[in-house]
Design a protein around this motif. Sequence first.
Motif, PDB file in Angstrom:
ATOM      1  N   CYS A 118       0.989  -1.197  -0.050  1.00 33.04           N
ATOM      2  CA  CYS A 118       0.098   0.036   0.080  1.00 33.04           C
ATOM      3  C   CYS A 118       0.653   1.187   0.020  1.00 33.04           C
ATOM      4  O   CYS A 118       0.567   2.224  -0.741  1.00 33.04           O
ATOM      5  CB  CYS A 118      -0.965  -0.019   1.239  1.00 33.04           C
ATOM      6  SG  CYS A 118      -2.249  -1.165   1.088  1.00 33.04           S
ATOM      7  N   SER A 119       1.989   1.101   0.729  1.00 32.64           N
ATOM      8  CA  SER A 119       2.723   2.501   0.650  1.00 32.64           C
ATOM      9  C   SER A 119       3.600   2.826  -0.570  1.00 32.64           C
ATOM     10  O   SER A 119       3.544   3.621  -0.903  1.00 32.64           O
ATOM     11  CB  SER A 119       3.957   2.095   1.597  1.00 32.64           C
ATOM     12  OG  SER A 119       5.087   3.036   1.679  1.00 32.64           O
ATOM     13  N   THR A 120       3.833   1.390  -1.053  1.00 37.39           N
ATOM     14  CA  THR A 120       4.511   1.559  -2.638  1.00 37.39           C
ATOM     15  C   THR A 120       3.563   2.125  -3.578  1.00 37.39           C
ATOM     16  O   THR A 120       3.850   2.878  -4.360  1.00 37.39           O
ATOM     17  CB  THR A 120       4.988   0.162  -2.991  1.00 37.39           C
ATOM     18  OG1 THR A 120       6.002  -0.361  -2.100  1.00 37.39           O
ATOM     19  CG2 THR A 120       5.490   0.094  -4.366  1.00 37.39           C
ATOM     20  N   GLY A 141      -0.002  15.869  -3.185  1.00 37.81           N
ATOM     21  CA  GLY A 141      -0.176  16.412  -1.982  1.00 37.81           C
ATOM     22  C   GLY A 141       1.055  16.178  -1.321  1.00 37.81           C
ATOM     23  O   GLY A 141       2.320  16.186  -1.946  1.00 37.81           O
ATOM     24  N   VAL A 142       1.115  16.219  -0.055  1.00 39.14           N
ATOM     25  CA  VAL A 142       2.232  16.046   0.980  1.00 39.14           C
ATOM     26  C   VAL A 142       2.033  15.109   1.725  1.00 39.14           C
ATOM     27  O   VAL A 142       0.977  14.125   1.930  1.00 39.14           O
ATOM     28  CB  VAL A 142       2.576  17.530   1.751  1.00 39.14           C
ATOM     29  CG1 VAL A 142       2.995  18.419   0.740  1.00 39.14           C
ATOM     30  CG2 VAL A 142       1.305  18.229   2.429  1.00 39.14           C
ATOM     31  N   CYS A 143       3.031  15.015   2.782  1.00 40.61           N
ATOM     32  CA  CYS A 143       2.955  13.686   3.924  1.00 40.61           C
ATOM     33  C   CYS A 143       1.769  13.558   4.486  1.00 40.61           C
ATOM     34  O   CYS A 143       1.423  12.299   4.565  1.00 40.61           O
ATOM     35  CB  CYS A 143       4.111  14.020   4.936  1.00 40.61           C
ATOM     36  SG  CYS A 143       3.986  15.602   5.790  1.00 40.61           S
ATOM     37  N   GLN A 144       1.231  14.443   5.012  1.00 40.11           N
ATOM     38  CA  GLN A 144       0.024  14.267   5.926  1.00 40.11           C
ATOM     39  C   GLN A 144      -1.062  13.651   4.727  1.00 40.11           C
ATOM     40  O   GLN A 144      -2.088  13.089   5.093  1.00 40.11           O
ATOM     41  CB  GLN A 144      -0.704  15.386   6.524  1.00 40.11           C
ATOM     42  CG  GLN A 144      -1.214  16.460   5.533  1.00 40.11           C
ATOM     43  CD  GLN A 144      -1.821  17.614   6.390  1.00 40.11           C
ATOM     44  OE1 GLN A 144      -1.318  18.085   7.394  1.00 40.11           O
ATOM     45  NE2 GLN A 144      -2.932  18.367   6.122  1.00 40.11           N
ATOM     46  N   ASP A 145      -1.192  13.974   3.559  1.00 38.91           N
ATOM     47  CA  ASP A 145      -2.241  13.597   2.871  1.00 38.91           C
ATOM     48  C   ASP A 145      -2.032  12.156   2.471  1.00 38.91           C
ATOM     49  O   ASP A 145      -2.806  11.333   2.464  1.00 38.91           O
ATOM     50  CB  ASP A 145      -2.255  14.261   1.316  1.00 38.91           C
ATOM     51  CG  ASP A 145      -2.398  15.831   1.605  1.00 38.91           C
ATOM     52  OD1 ASP A 145      -3.343  16.083   2.303  1.00 38.91           O
ATOM     53  OD2 ASP A 145      -1.667  16.858   1.243  1.00 38.91           O
ATOM     54  N   PHE A 146      -0.571  11.887   2.124  1.00 38.96           N
ATOM     55  CA  PHE A 146      -0.514  10.423   1.915  1.00 38.96           C
ATOM     56  C   PHE A 146      -0.433   9.473   3.049  1.00 38.96           C
ATOM     57  O   PHE A 146      -0.919   8.517   3.058  1.00 38.96           O
ATOM     58  CB  PHE A 146       1.233  10.445   1.362  1.00 38.96           C
ATOM     59  CG  PHE A 146       1.402  11.197   0.043  1.00 38.96           C
ATOM     60  CD1 PHE A 146       0.229  11.465  -0.769  1.00 38.96           C
ATOM     61  CD2 PHE A 146       2.683  11.568  -0.025  1.00 38.96           C
ATOM     62  CE1 PHE A 146       0.730  12.253  -1.750  1.00 38.96           C
ATOM     63  CE2 PHE A 146       2.809  12.336  -1.189  1.00 38.96           C
ATOM     64  CZ  PHE A 146       1.975  12.636  -2.047  1.00 38.96           C
ATOM     65  N   ALA A 147      -0.256  10.238   4.200  1.00 35.57           N
ATOM     66  CA  ALA A 147      -0.725   9.107   5.581  1.00 35.57           C
ATOM     67  C   ALA A 147      -2.009   8.920   5.519  1.00 35.57           C
ATOM     68  O   ALA A 147      -2.184   7.691   6.021  1.00 35.57           O
ATOM     69  CB  ALA A 147      -0.139  10.091   6.680  1.00 35.57           C
ATOM     70  N   HIS A 148      -2.837  10.004   5.233  1.00 35.76           N
ATOM     71  CA  HIS A 148      -4.375   9.757   5.459  1.00 35.76           C
ATOM     72  C   HIS A 148      -4.989   8.710   4.528  1.00 35.76           C
ATOM     73  O   HIS A 148      -5.641   7.930   4.863  1.00 35.76           O
ATOM     74  CB  HIS A 148      -4.993  10.877   5.306  1.00 35.76           C
ATOM     75  CG  HIS A 148      -4.969  11.928   6.413  1.00 35.76           C
ATOM     76  ND1 HIS A 148      -5.081  13.233   6.397  1.00 35.76           N
ATOM     77  CD2 HIS A 148      -5.102  11.540   8.065  1.00 35.76           C
ATOM     78  CE1 HIS A 148      -4.863  13.692   7.611  1.00 35.76           C
ATOM     79  NE2 HIS A 148      -5.182  12.787   8.640  1.00 35.76           N
ATOM     80  N   ARG A 197      12.153  13.216   1.227  1.00 33.48           N
ATOM     81  CA  ARG A 197      11.123  14.223   1.201  1.00 33.48           C
ATOM     82  C   ARG A 197      10.514  14.551   2.547  1.00 33.48           C
ATOM     83  O   ARG A 197      10.120  13.796   3.255  1.00 33.48           O
ATOM     84  CB  ARG A 197       9.833  14.015   0.124  1.00 33.48           C
ATOM     85  CG  ARG A 197      10.660  13.734  -1.599  1.00 33.48           C
ATOM     86  CD  ARG A 197       9.482  13.625  -2.264  1.00 33.48           C
ATOM     87  NE  ARG A 197       8.950  12.234  -2.109  1.00 33.48           N
ATOM     88  CZ  ARG A 197       8.040  11.641  -3.255  1.00 33.48           C
ATOM     89  NH1 ARG A 197       7.786  12.263  -4.259  1.00 33.48           N
ATOM     90  NH2 ARG A 197       7.544  10.649  -2.825  1.00 33.48           N
ATOM     91  N   GLY A 198      10.083  15.847   2.730  1.00 36.67           N
ATOM     92  CA  GLY A 198       9.543  16.438   3.827  1.00 36.67           C
ATOM     93  C   GLY A 198      10.612  16.893   4.811  1.00 36.67           C
ATOM     94  O   GLY A 198       9.934  17.319   6.052  1.00 36.67           O
ATOM     95  N   THR A 237       5.269   8.730   2.020  1.00 37.02           N
ATOM     96  CA  THR A 237       6.096   9.861   1.238  1.00 37.02           C
ATOM     97  C   THR A 237       7.143   9.737   0.716  1.00 37.02           C
ATOM     98  O   THR A 237       7.571   9.818  -0.408  1.00 37.02           O
ATOM     99  CB  THR A 237       5.999  11.014   2.077  1.00 37.02           C
ATOM    100  OG1 THR A 237       4.830  11.287   2.740  1.00 37.02           O
ATOM    101  CG2 THR A 237       6.927  12.326   1.378  1.00 37.02           C
ATOM    102  N   ASN A 238       7.730   8.723   1.380  1.00 35.38           N
ATOM    103  CA  ASN A 238       9.404   8.288   0.970  1.00 35.38           C
ATOM    104  C   ASN A 238       9.476   6.887   0.742  1.00 35.38           C
ATOM    105  O   ASN A 238      10.603   6.268   0.399  1.00 35.38           O
ATOM    106  CB  ASN A 238      10.439   8.723   1.990  1.00 35.38           C
ATOM    107  CG  ASN A 238      10.511  10.216   2.114  1.00 35.38           C
ATOM    108  OD1 ASN A 238      11.021  10.782   1.228  1.00 35.38           O
ATOM    109  ND2 ASN A 238      10.239  10.661   3.269  1.00 35.38           N
TER     110      ASN A 238
END
Length: 321
Positions: free
Chosen positions: A146-148, A176-183, A211-212, A235-236
Motif C-alpha cells: 500500500c505504501s509503494t 499532496g504532501v506527507c499528511q495527505d499520503f498518510a491519510h 522528502r519532507g 511519502t518516501n
Amino acid sequence: MALFKIVHITKYEYSWPIKESINEIRLFPHNFDNQEVLQHQLLITSNPKVEISTDFYGNSVGNFNILEPHQEMIIESQILVRVNHSLKIPAIDTTTLADLDRVKEKNSALQRLCIPDKIVNQKKIDSILKKNNFKEKSIIEIGQKCSTYIYKNFTYTKGITNIETTVDEILDHKKGVCQDFAHVLLQLLRSAGIPSRYVSGYVCSNNSTLRGEGATHAWVEFYTPTQGWLGIDPTNNVWTMDNHVKLSVGRDFNECSPVKGSFKGIAKQNLSVSVAISYEDGRLFEEKNEVKLKKVSDEAQRQIDLLEYQLQLQMRQQQQQ
C-alpha cells in the motif's frame, strides 16, 4: 544511531488584537527505547504556565492560555534527541489478517483504529486493495504494498492541499504532501482490517534524499500481533528508522496536531511554521512554510471589513486636523 537538534517555531499573526487565546500543543517528543530525549525547552509568547497531561494514546499534551490582548503568538520548541533503531526493516513475518482478527476481538482500542473514514470514493480504495490481492498476503506485505502504491501513483506537491483536504480530494488529484499520503494509507490499511494510526514528527534527511525535511512530517504505524507497532513512511516509501523523530500518534491529523487552539476577537490570522534541523557534522537545514488556514465566515469578514474602514476613516480625520 543519530543525534539531532530540532528547532520548531510556530508563529501566529493577527490583523487585530485578540485576547483569551486558548491553546493545546503536542510538541513533546516521545521518549522510548529507540528515541532518547536529551533536552527539550519550550519558549512561548508571554511565558504562560503550561499544564502537561497524557492523552488516550500516551502523548504528552500541553495546555496554556494567554489572556491579555496580543497580535502575535510564537511557540518555539527546542529538542535534542538521539534516535537508535536497531532494525531498518521489520523481521520476516507471515502473520495474516486472520491471526490479527483473533487479537482484535479482545482489544477495543485496536478495533477503533480499524474503522476507515466514510468517504465517497471507497470503491477506489477497495479496488487498490483487490489489485494487490491483500487477502492472500501477510500484514507486513499489505502495509508495504500500500505504501509503494501511494509512492508510485501520487505526486509530492506542496501548496495544493491543507489540513482540511479530504481523502476523496487526494484520490481525485493524486497530489499532496506527507499528511495527505498518510491519510490515504490509513484508509487503505483500515479498509483491509489492520489497526493503523497517524504519526506526527520530523524526518531528518541526514545525507539521504528524503522528502519532507525542514517541516513537521507525518507517517503511519500499523499493528502486527508479533512485532507490535511498525512505522512506514509512504511519502518516501521507507520503514521508519534513524531519520524519523516521533512527536505524537492518533487516529488522524486532528488528534495529534502539533498546535491548535481558539481565541476571542475578530481578526484574520496568518500562520507560519519553520523547522531547523542541526546535524552532528555541523550541517543545518531550515525551511519556513506558510500554512493555509480555514477561511473566516462571511459575518466575521464583514466585521473585519468594518473595523478596517473605521480605522481608515479615523486616520483620514487625524491627517485633516
